[in-house]
Design a protein around this motif. Structure first.
Motif, PDB file in Angstrom:
ATOM      1  N   LEU A 186       4.424   8.435   4.707  1.00 53.82           N
ATOM      2  CA  LEU A 186       3.485   8.872   3.693  1.00 53.82           C
ATOM      3  C   LEU A 186       4.189   8.964   2.353  1.00 53.82           C
ATOM      4  O   LEU A 186       5.369   9.270   2.278  1.00 53.82           O
ATOM      5  CB  LEU A 186       2.934  10.251   4.078  1.00 53.82           C
ATOM      6  CG  LEU A 186       2.285  10.300   5.456  1.00 53.82           C
ATOM      7  CD1 LEU A 186       2.106  11.744   5.887  1.00 53.82           C
ATOM      8  CD2 LEU A 186       0.951   9.603   5.422  1.00 53.82           C
ATOM      9  N   VAL A 187       3.417   8.720   1.312  1.00 55.89           N
ATOM     10  CA  VAL A 187       4.008   8.724  -0.017  1.00 55.89           C
ATOM     11  C   VAL A 187       3.745  10.051  -0.700  1.00 55.89           C
ATOM     12  O   VAL A 187       2.637  10.559  -0.667  1.00 55.89           O
ATOM     13  CB  VAL A 187       3.398   7.604  -0.876  1.00 55.89           C
ATOM     14  CG1 VAL A 187       4.065   7.582  -2.230  1.00 55.89           C
ATOM     15  CG2 VAL A 187       3.561   6.282  -0.174  1.00 55.89           C
ATOM     16  N   ILE A 244       4.837  16.697  17.367  1.00 55.92           N
ATOM     17  CA  ILE A 244       3.709  17.367  16.701  1.00 55.92           C
ATOM     18  C   ILE A 244       3.454  16.719  15.349  1.00 55.92           C
ATOM     19  O   ILE A 244       2.313  16.478  14.960  1.00 55.92           O
ATOM     20  CB  ILE A 244       3.998  18.881  16.522  1.00 55.92           C
ATOM     21  CG1 ILE A 244       3.982  19.560  17.878  1.00 55.92           C
ATOM     22  CG2 ILE A 244       2.977  19.511  15.591  1.00 55.92           C
ATOM     23  CD1 ILE A 244       4.255  21.048  17.815  1.00 55.92           C
ATOM     24  N   ALA A 245       4.522  16.402  14.633  1.00 55.05           N
ATOM     25  CA  ALA A 245       4.355  15.759  13.325  1.00 55.05           C
ATOM     26  C   ALA A 245       3.691  14.399  13.487  1.00 55.05           C
ATOM     27  O   ALA A 245       2.793  14.043  12.729  1.00 55.05           O
ATOM     28  CB  ALA A 245       5.701  15.623  12.619  1.00 55.05           C
ATOM     29  N   THR A 246       4.136  13.628  14.509  1.00 59.43           N
ATOM     30  CA  THR A 246       3.552  12.305  14.718  1.00 59.43           C
ATOM     31  C   THR A 246       2.083  12.406  15.075  1.00 59.43           C
ATOM     32  O   THR A 246       1.259  11.639  14.578  1.00 59.43           O
ATOM     33  CB  THR A 246       4.292  11.566  15.843  1.00 59.43           C
ATOM     34  OG1 THR A 246       5.690  11.638  15.593  1.00 59.43           O
ATOM     35  CG2 THR A 246       3.865  10.114  15.905  1.00 59.43           C
ATOM     36  N   ILE A 247       1.744  13.355  15.947  1.00 59.13           N
ATOM     37  CA  ILE A 247       0.341  13.503  16.348  1.00 59.13           C
ATOM     38  C   ILE A 247      -0.510  13.923  15.154  1.00 59.13           C
ATOM     39  O   ILE A 247      -1.613  13.437  14.956  1.00 59.13           O
ATOM     40  CB  ILE A 247       0.220  14.559  17.472  1.00 59.13           C
ATOM     41  CG1 ILE A 247       0.880  14.044  18.755  1.00 59.13           C
ATOM     42  CG2 ILE A 247      -1.232  14.880  17.738  1.00 59.13           C
ATOM     43  CD1 ILE A 247       0.957  15.078  19.831  1.00 59.13           C
ATOM     44  N   THR A 248       0.007  14.842  14.335  1.00 59.41           N
ATOM     45  CA  THR A 248      -0.802  15.353  13.231  1.00 59.41           C
ATOM     46  C   THR A 248      -0.931  14.350  12.095  1.00 59.41           C
ATOM     47  O   THR A 248      -1.995  14.193  11.520  1.00 59.41           O
ATOM     48  CB  THR A 248      -0.161  16.634  12.662  1.00 59.41           C
ATOM     49  OG1 THR A 248       0.285  17.445  13.727  1.00 59.41           O
ATOM     50  CG2 THR A 248      -1.150  17.395  11.812  1.00 59.41           C
ATOM     51  N   TRP A 249       0.184  13.683  11.740  1.00 58.28           N
ATOM     52  CA  TRP A 249       0.140  12.865  10.538  1.00 58.28           C
ATOM     53  C   TRP A 249       0.317  11.376  10.791  1.00 58.28           C
ATOM     54  O   TRP A 249       0.324  10.597   9.869  1.00 58.28           O
ATOM     55  CB  TRP A 249       1.216  13.338   9.544  1.00 58.28           C
ATOM     56  CG  TRP A 249       0.889  14.622   8.873  1.00 58.28           C
ATOM     57  CD1 TRP A 249      -0.001  14.807   7.853  1.00 58.28           C
ATOM     58  CD2 TRP A 249       1.442  15.909   9.160  1.00 58.28           C
ATOM     59  NE1 TRP A 249      -0.028  16.142   7.479  1.00 58.28           N
ATOM     60  CE2 TRP A 249       0.851  16.826   8.273  1.00 58.28           C
ATOM     61  CE3 TRP A 249       2.388  16.383  10.078  1.00 58.28           C
ATOM     62  CZ2 TRP A 249       1.159  18.188   8.276  1.00 58.28           C
ATOM     63  CZ3 TRP A 249       2.701  17.735  10.076  1.00 58.28           C
ATOM     64  CH2 TRP A 249       2.087  18.610   9.191  1.00 58.28           C
ATOM     65  N   GLY A 250       0.474  10.966  12.047  1.00 58.65           N
ATOM     66  CA  GLY A 250       0.603   9.555  12.338  1.00 58.65           C
ATOM     67  C   GLY A 250       2.030   9.067  12.168  1.00 58.65           C
ATOM     68  O   GLY A 250       2.909   9.797  11.749  1.00 58.65           O
ATOM     69  N   LEU A 309      10.285   8.959   1.231  1.00 65.69           N
ATOM     70  CA  LEU A 309       9.009   8.896   1.951  1.00 65.69           C
ATOM     71  C   LEU A 309       8.983   9.921   3.083  1.00 65.69           C
ATOM     72  O   LEU A 309      10.003  10.199   3.702  1.00 65.69           O
ATOM     73  CB  LEU A 309       8.733   7.510   2.539  1.00 65.69           C
ATOM     74  CG  LEU A 309       8.632   6.361   1.544  1.00 65.69           C
ATOM     75  CD1 LEU A 309       8.325   5.072   2.262  1.00 65.69           C
ATOM     76  CD2 LEU A 309       7.572   6.654   0.515  1.00 65.69           C
ATOM     77  N   VAL A 310       7.792  10.458   3.323  1.00 63.56           N
ATOM     78  CA  VAL A 310       7.638  11.491   4.349  1.00 63.56           C
ATOM     79  C   VAL A 310       7.462  10.813   5.698  1.00 63.56           C
ATOM     80  O   VAL A 310       6.447  10.185   5.939  1.00 63.56           O
ATOM     81  CB  VAL A 310       6.406  12.358   4.045  1.00 63.56           C
ATOM     82  CG1 VAL A 310       6.287  13.461   5.057  1.00 63.56           C
ATOM     83  CG2 VAL A 310       6.480  12.921   2.646  1.00 63.56           C
ATOM     84  N   GLU A 330       0.812  -1.213   0.000  1.00 67.94           N
ATOM     85  CA  GLU A 330       0.000   0.000   0.000  1.00 67.94           C
ATOM     86  C   GLU A 330       0.845   1.262   0.000  1.00 67.94           C
ATOM     87  O   GLU A 330       0.417   2.299  -0.477  1.00 67.94           O
ATOM     88  CB  GLU A 330      -0.949  -0.016   1.198  1.00 67.94           C
ATOM     89  CG  GLU A 330      -1.994  -1.085   0.979  1.00 67.94           C
ATOM     90  CD  GLU A 330      -3.166  -0.966   1.904  1.00 67.94           C
ATOM     91  OE1 GLU A 330      -3.128  -0.118   2.829  1.00 67.94           O
ATOM     92  OE2 GLU A 330      -4.104  -1.731   1.699  1.00 67.94           O
ATOM     93  N   THR A 331       2.076   1.200   0.524  1.00 65.91           N
ATOM     94  CA  THR A 331       2.922   2.386   0.500  1.00 65.91           C
ATOM     95  C   THR A 331       3.548   2.553  -0.875  1.00 65.91           C
ATOM     96  O   THR A 331       3.539   3.630  -1.445  1.00 65.91           O
ATOM     97  CB  THR A 331       4.040   2.263   1.557  1.00 65.91           C
ATOM     98  OG1 THR A 331       3.447   1.951   2.805  1.00 65.91           O
ATOM     99  CG2 THR A 331       4.803   3.550   1.668  1.00 65.91           C
TER     100      THR A 331
END
Lengths: 386, 245, 298
Positions: free
Chosen positions: C129-130, C119-125, C221-222, A265-266
C-alpha cells in the motif's frame, strides 16, 4: 377457401420456423481448443485475463464463420497456483480426445514440466510463459507466442541506444535468475552496439530490497547518462518512487515490469516518464493491437483493461486458427503442428508473427512511455524481420 | 494492632500454616522464631498478601486484610522487608530510597520526601556515604541497611523484617540489631522473623515460637529467654554469642 | 557500484550519511524497545519488526480507510498502539511468565510475529500500500538533495528517544518502572503495581516501533515484509552493548551508517557486511561499544 388458405399459411410459417435454425447453422461440425488458466488460488487475476482473451478470440472466430466452417469450442481446466495442479490440468486437457491443440500455462516452469506429456501425446501446445528455457526442451510441439526473455535484452539495448541515445547507462537489476540473465543479455547486446558498460555502472539488488536510496545517490552522482532498470513489479514500483523522491533527472528505461499495471498504480505519478520494453499495453496504437484493445474494452466494459496474459491467449488461438487454414484440416494434429512452421508475417495484436527455429513466433515488443499513469506506445521495436 | 486468627496459608496445595493465632501489639517489637521451614517467612508473606491464605487478619481493629492485594496492603503502610534483601541492583542508593515512597507518593505525585531521607541517612550514615553508588556494588550489610532504609521511606505503620541477620558477619549483625532497636524507639512497631533466636529474644518484647506451621510457645520475650523448652531447642546453638546494647 | 572512493565526493558522502542516520533512527526505535523489554521482562522480542509493520498498517488504515485528518489520526493511532501493547502483553507474555522454560516467552514472540503478519495480510491484503510522506520532496542545500522524509525521520526519532530516555532516567515514574523491572518481588512488596508497569513498558515499546513504521512507510511502502528490518535492530543492540539503552541507540545509528556506506561496493551482500562489522566489533570489544554489566552482589 379461406380456412384452408389459413391452414396452409400456418403450415408454411411452421415449416419456415423449423427450417430456420438449420438454415442459420452455417457450421458444419465443431473443432475443440483447450486452455488452462488459474481459476482459483493466488493468481486468479491472471486467470481472468487468459479466459477473457480466449473467449474473445472464440467469439471473433465464430463470428467470421468458424475454422474451415467448423464451430470453435473451448474446454477450460483450472491450473490453480502450483506446479502439480498445473501439470494435472494440462494432462487432463491433453487427454480429451476432441482437443486438437491447447493454450498452456502462463508460467514457464509449468510449461517445462508439462513438456514431456505434450511430446508423448504429440499435441500442439502454445506456452504462455516467456522463459528462454522453454525452447531449450526442443519439443517440436511446444510453441511460444511471447518474446523470450533473452531477446528482451537485445530490445532494451536497442531502445537505450537508438531510441533514447544513452551512451553511458547505469544498469540496476534484481539479483536472481531472471534479472541477472536479462542484465547479461542487455550488456552484451549493448556491447554489440558499441557501448561498453563498466563494472561500476552495474548495480545489483536483492529481490526483497526496499532501500534504493544509497544506490540512486551513487547513480545520480556518477557520470551515468541514463538508467536501465531490470526488476519485478513490486521493486519496480519502489524504485520509481524513490528515484522520483531523490530527484533523478536522467532518462529512465525499464524492463516490462516498469510499465506493468502494478507498478503504475502503486507508484502513480512517480512512474511517469519511465520508458519500458513491454509485451503489451492497452494503449497500443498499431491497427491490430488497437482493434483488440478496443474490442476487449467493449466486451468486458473496461474492467479491467486488457493485460499481457489476455492478448497472449488471444493471439495463440488466432495462430491456431491460421495453422488449421494452412493445413486445411481441423482434425489432423500432426498436419496442424507442421503448418505452424509456415507461419510468416501473421499480424497479431501483440506482435507480427513469423516462424523461428526456437519455436518463438514474436518478432517485436513495444517501447512504451508512462504518461499520466498510462503506458503509451512510443514505437514498435523489432528483434528480426517479421 | 494486628490480630491474626485461624490463619491457614498454602503454597499451591501444600498447607504451610495450619491455623495460627497471633496478636501483634502496637509500638513493640514482636519476634517469630523457630527452625527452618517452620513457617516464619510464610507468615510474613501471608500478612503482606503474597500467597494464598484463609482465616482472618485484622489490622487496626477494623481492616480485614484477607482478600486484599499486596499493593493494597502496602498502601496501608504495612511494609515487608523480604529475606535476601532484594534491593534494586541497577538503581543507586538514593534511588532505592526514593522508590520506597511509592505507597504514599503516587506515580506522578510531587510530594517531598526529604525528611524521610534525612532520617534514614541519620540512622545509617554509611548509606549517605554511598548515596550515588549502584545497589549491586554494596556489601551485604550495606544492602541490608538499604533494604530497611527503603522500607522506612514508606512511613511504615508496621515494619516486618525477614531474617535480617542472614549471611552477615556477627559484628555487622550486632550493629544492625542496635539500629532495629533505635527504629522501634522512633515509634515504629516491628515484627521480626529470625533464625538467630538469642538475638531476636534479646531485643523483642513479645515472642512466638513456630513449629511445622503452628504456634508452639508464646509469651513475653524475657520469659521465653529462660524457658527450658526454648533454651533446649533454639538457644543452645547460639550459646555465647553477641549481645545488643 | 561505484566503489568506496565515491565517498570522497562531499555530496555523496552527505547524502549517504543522512540516509544512514535516518535508517539508523528507525533501527534505534526498535532497538530501544528491545532493550526495554529485555531489562523489564527478560524477554527477547522476535516480533519487534512485526510491531513496526503493524504500526505502518494502522497509521495507513487510519489515514486512508477511516480518512481521519492528521490532527485526529495521531491521537487515534496512539490509542491503537496502546491497545496493541496491552493485547500483545496479555497474549504473548502473561500466560507464560511463570513457565519453567525461560525460552518459552521467546518462542511465544516468534509465534506472535507470525500471527501479526497473517492478521495484517487478512485485513489489508498482500499487495503493498502507498502512504504519502509527511512532507513531499527534497530540500536543496547547494547541490545536495536531502529528502524531507529522511530529515523528519531523524528529527522525530530523536525526539521520541529523548523523551523515553528522560522518562526512565529522570522521572520518578521511570524509576518505579525500572525498579519493577529489576526486582518484581520487592517491587510488589513496596506496593508497585507491576501489572501496570509491565503494561506501560509494552505500550512504550509498541509505540516506539510503530512510529518507526509510520515514518518509513512512505519510503518503503506498507507491506508485511517490513518486519525484516528487525534484524538490523538486533545487530544494533548487540554492537552497542547488550542491556545498555545508550548502546542500543548508538549501535543502531552505527549499523545504519555501515549499511548506507557499504552500498558503494556491494548491494546484494549488504546483510553480510553489517554482520561482519558486528563480528569485528565483538571480537575486539565483546561487551559491545557501551557494554554495561549490572551484577547482583551478595
Amino acid at each position: 377457401m379461406m380456412r384452408s388458405t389459413g391452414i396452409r399459411l400456418c403450415l408454411c410459417i411452421l415449416a419456415a420456423l423449423l427450417a430456420f435454425p438449420l438454415a442459420v447453422s452455417a457450421f458444419d461440425g465443431t473443432v475443440t481448443f483447450g486452455a488452462v488458466a488459474p481459476m482459483s488460488g493466488t493468481n486468479i487475476m491472471v486467470g481472468d485475463f487468459v479466459r477473457n482473451g480466449i473467449l474473445l478470440a472464440q467469439k471473433h472466430i465464430n463470428e467470421r464463420g468458424g475454422i474451415l466452417g467448423k464451430e470453435l469450442k473451448i474446454v477450460f481446466e483450472d491450473e490453480v497456483d502450483n506446479l502439480q495442479a498445473s501439470v494435472n490440468a494440462m494432462t487432463k486437457i491433453i487427454n480429451y480426445p476432441e482437443v486438437v491443440a491447447f493454450f498452456g500455462s502462463t508460467y514457464s516452469a509449468n510449461c517445462i514440466a508439462a513438456s514431456p506429456v505434450v511430446l508423448q501425446k504429440k499435441i500442439t501446445m502454445f506456452a504462455g510463459g516467456s522463459s528462454a528455457n522453454i525452447p531449450k526442451e526442443k519439443n517440436p510441439y511446444v510453441w511460444q507466442v511471447r518474446m523470450t526473455d533473452d531477446q528482451s535484452g537485445l530490445l532494451l539495448a536497442k531502445a537505450a541506444t537508438q531510441v533514447i541515445g544513452m551512451k553511458n547507462p547505469a544498469v540496476l537489476y534484481v539479483a536472481e535468475s531472471f534479472g541477472t540473465g536479462l542484465m547479461t543479455q542487455t550488456v552484451s547486446a549493448l556491447k554489440g552496439l558499441g557501448i561498453d558498460v563498466p563494472e561500476k555502472n552495474l548495480y545489483a539488488h536483492n529481490p526483497d530490497e526496499k532501500q534504493f536510496s544509497p544506490i540512486l545517490t551513487q547513480i545520480i552522482n556518477s557520470d551515468a547518462d541514463g538508467l536501465i532498470g531490470i526488476s519485478h513489479q513490486m521493486p519496480a514500483a519502489v524504485i520509481t518512487m524513490q528515484a522520483t523522491a531523490a530527484g533523478i533527472d536522467i532518462p529512465l528505461l525499464g524492463s516490462s515490469s516498469f510499465a506493468s499495471v502494478v507498478c503504475r498504480e502503486t507508484a502513480k505519478e512517480a512512474s511517469d516518464g519511465w520508458m519500458g520494453v513491454a509485451d503489451w499495453t492497452p494503449d497500443v496504437t498499431t491497427p491490430e493491437g488497437k482493434a483488440f484493445s478496443e474490442a476487449y474494452r467493449e466486451e468486458y466494459k473496461g474492467k479491467p483493461d486488457s493485460d499481457m496474459p489476455a492478448v497472449t491467449a488471444y493471439d495463440s488461438l488466432m495462430l491456431f486458427a491460421e495453422a488449421c487454414k494452412i493445413a486445411n484440416t481441423t482434425t489432423d494434429r500432426e498436419a496442424i503442428n507442421n503448418a505452424l512452421y509456415k507461419i510468416k508475417a501473421y499480424k497479431g495484436a501483440m506482435s507480427t508473427y513469423t516462424y523461428n527455429d526456437n519455436h518463438c513466433f514474436s518478432t517485436s515488443q513495444f517501447l512504451t512511455i508512462n504518461e499520466n499513469q498510462r503506458a503509451v506506445l512510443k514505437e514498435v521495436v523489432y528483434t528480426r524481420e517479421p | 494492632m494486628l490480630k491474626i486468627a485461624n490463619l491457614h496459608a498454602y503454597y499451591g496445595s501444600i498447607e504451610a500454616l495450619k491455623g495460627i493465632d497471633i496478636e501483634i501489639a502496637p509500638g513493640v517489637v514482636t519476634c517469630l522464631i523457630g527452625s527452618n521451614g517452620a513457617g516464619k517467612t510464610t507468615l510474613l508473606k501471608a500478612i503482606s498478601g503474597m500467597i494464598r491464605r484463609t482465616g482472618s487478619i485484622v489490622f487496626d481493629e477494623r481492616n480485614e486484610l484477607i482478600g486484599e492485594s499486596p499493593t493494597r496492603i502496602a498502601r496501608r503502610s504495612i511494609v515487608h522487608v523480604p529475606e535476601g534483601r532484594h534491593i534494586f541492583p541497577g538503581l543507586s542508593v538514593e534511588e532505592n530510597l526514593e522508590v520506597g515512597t511509592i505507597a504514599w507518593h503516587g506515580f506522578f505525585g510531587r510530594k517531598p520526601y526529604e525528611t524521610e531521607k534525612r532520617s534514614v541517612f541519620d540512622l545509617f550514615p554509611r548509606l549517605e556515604e554511598r548515596r550515588g553508588q549502584l545497589g549491586w556494588s554494596l556489601s551485604g550489610g550495606e544492602q541490608q541497611m538499604l533494604a530497611i532504609g527503603r522500607a522506612l521511606m514508606a512511613r511504615p505503620k508496621l515494619l516486618m523484617l525477614d531474617e535480617p541477620s542472614m549471611g552477615l558477619a556477627p559484628v555487622i549483625v550486632s550493629d544492625l540489631f542496635r539500629k532495629i532497636v533505635e527504629i522501634n524507639k522512633l515509634g515504629i512497631p516491628i515484627l521480626l522473623v529470625e533464625q538467630n533466636a538469642r538475638l531476636a529474644l534479646e531485643i523483642s518484647d513479645f515472642a512466638y515460637v513456630l513449629d511445622q506451621g503452628r504456634v508452639r510457645i508464646e509469651g513475653k520475650a524475657k520469659d521465653l529467654r529462660t524457658d527450658p523448652r526454648v533454651q533446649e531447642a533454639y538457644l543452645g546453638r547460639f550459646a555465647g554469642k553477641t549481645q545488643p546494647n | 557500484m561505484q566503489g568506496l572512493n565515491i565517498l570522497l565526493q562531499p555530496n555523496v558522502f552527505m547524502q549517504l550519511t543522512i540516509n544512514g542516520v535516518a535508517m539508523g533512527m528507525i533501527y534505534a526505535l526498535m532497538a530501544m524497545g528491545l532493550i526495554l523489554l529485555i531489562r523489564a521482562i527478560g524477554v527477547m522480542n522476535f516480533a519487534q519488526g512485526e510491531l513496526l509493520m503493524l504500526g505502518a498498517f494502522i497509521t495507513w488504515g487510519l489515514t486512508y480507510q477511516v480518512k481521519l485528518p492528521f490532527v485526529l489520526m495521531i491521537p487515534a493511532a496512539m490509542l491503537c498502539f496502546a491497545f496493541v501493547g496491552v493485547v500483545f502483553m496479555f497474549v504473548a507474555y502473561w500466560p507464560l511468565r511463570t513457565a519453567s522454560y525461560p525460552t518459552a516467552t521467546v518462542i511465544s514472540t516468534m509465534g506472535a510475529a507470525m500471527v501479526i503478519r497473517e492478521i495484517a495480510t487478512i485485513t489489508w491484503g498482500s499487495l503493498p500500500l502507498v502512504s504519502a510522506p509527511l512532507v513531499k520532496g527534497v530540500v536543496r542545500v547547494g547541490s545536495l538533495r536531502l529528502q524531507y522524509q529522511y530529515l523528519l525521520t531523524i528529527a522525530i526519532g530523536a525526539v521520541l528517544i529523548f523523551l523515553v530516555f528522560v522518562l526512565f532516567e529522570k522521572l520518578y515514574a521511570g524509576r518505579i518502572m525500572q525498579a519493577a523491572a529489576q526486582d518484581k518481588y520487592a517491587a510488589e512488596l513496596l506496593g508497585i503495581p507491576t501489572v501496570l508497569t509491565t503494561a506501560a513498558t509494552y505500550i512504550i515499546v509498541v509505540t516506539l516501533a510503530s512510529v518507526g513504521g509510520y515514518m518509513i512507510a512512505p519510503v518503503f511502502l506498507v507491506n508485511v515484509t517490513l518486519g525484516t528490518l528487525q534484524l538490523r535492530a538486533f545487530a544494533g543492540v548487540v554492537t552497542g552493548g547488550f542491556g545498555s539503552v545508550k548502546g542500543a541507540i548508538v549501535g543502531s545509528l552505527f549499523i545504519g551508517l555501515v549499511e548506507s556506506y557499504s552500498s558503494t561496493f556491494t548491494t546484494t551482500y549488504k546483510d553480510a557486511v553489517v554482520f561482519l562489522v558486528l563480528i569485528v566489533v565483538l571480537l575486539f570489544r565483546p561487551q559491545g561499544l557501551f557494554g554495561e554489566r549490572v551484577a547482583d552482589k551478595a
